[in-house]
Every structure is written in structure tokens, then in C-alpha cells.
Design an enzyme around this catalytic site. Sequence first.
Site, short mmCIF file in Angstrom:
data_model
loop_
_atom_site.label_atom_id
_atom_site.label_comp_id
_atom_site.label_asym_id
_atom_site.label_seq_id
_atom_site.Cartn_x
_atom_site.Cartn_y
_atom_site.Cartn_z
N ILE A 108 0.84 -1.20 0.00
CA ILE A 108 0.00 0.00 0.00
C ILE A 108 0.87 1.24 0.00
CG2 ILE A 108 -1.81 1.24 1.24
CD1 ILE A 108 -2.31 -1.54 2.72
N CYS A 109 0.63 2.13 -0.93
CA CYS A 109 1.34 3.40 -1.00
C CYS A 109 0.50 4.43 -0.25
CB CYS A 109 1.55 3.80 -2.46
SG CYS A 109 2.49 5.33 -2.64
N LEU A 110 0.76 4.55 1.05
CA LEU A 110 0.04 5.48 1.92
C LEU A 110 1.03 6.02 2.95
CD1 LEU A 110 -2.71 6.72 2.79
CD2 LEU A 110 -3.00 4.72 4.27
#
Length: 171
Positions: A108-110
Site C-alpha cells: 500500500i502506498c500510503l
Amino acid sequence: MEAGFSMFKRKSTSKSSSSKGLSKAAAYRIQTEAHEWLMNPPSEFEYLPSDDLSRWIVRISGAKGTLYENESFLLQFDFTDDYPMEAPEVIFLPPAPLHPHIYSNGHICLDILYDKWSPAMTVNSICFSLLSMLSSCTKKERPLGNDSYVMRCAGGRSPKEVNWHFHDDKV
């Protein structure tokens, strides 16, 4: 509710990374969050029972009126001795949702999972951030470069080993 805590016992015989012993501070914080979750469970998420305190599996359901309505996904949280000073590793288990910030391997790119982490955050706040991210999505698609990223991560590379570049806060 006291009996509910049996689902958070750590395995003492396993040597796997998900069952490693936790520091007293990390274990206390995780147990506190587990207690709060059991006393006031969020309706949008479901904890799936385990006997491993250092790994949680949470089911997240798509919000009504969004692209993910009537869909549910599994999140895996892996905690280390440094929790809550360091974010847990959080990934979607297969199949990961089609989303511009979620790779097909579940990474997840968060930013709050990496450089914007704060010890004030909790499993609950992470889940709500991910639900918000899913809810604001306007098109189901993989991130640009998904295939090459997933190939580079073959062999179990952690998303925490990636040098993320956060440039898009609109989905």
C-alpha cells in the site's frame, strides 16, 4: 469480555517472523488496542481471531455508495518491538483491491504507513484511513509500474524496504 483476550495469546514455540516475541511496551500497546477494539468494535471492520499478538488480520468492507460496495478485503498487520514508535507493516492479502495506490502484491502506498507515521495512530485509525482511501477512489486500476514493482518485490520484500515517493493525494 476477559475471555476475549485468549485470541491474542502469543505462540511461544514458533520462530516465524510473525510470531516473534514483542517487547513489553509493544505488547502492552497492542493489548490495549485489542481491549478497546473488543469493548467498542468498529462496525466497518472485523478482527479475525488469531493466537498471535504480533500479527492481526482484519476484514475491511467497502463503504456503501463507493466502487468497493459489497466487496471485502483482508488486511494483515505485523507489529515489531518498536510499535507504536514505528508503524506496523500493513498489506492487503490476496486478492488486493484494484486501486491506484495498492499494488497487486498487497503493498500500500500510503504515507501514514511510512514517513508520516505517528505513535498516536492505532490499528483503528489505519483501518479508517484505508477505508477513506478506498471510498474516494474514482477508478479501479493498478498503480503505474505495478508489474515491475511486484517483480522487484519477489521473494518477500517488505513494503517498509521501499523508498516510497508520495505525490498523489487524489484518487
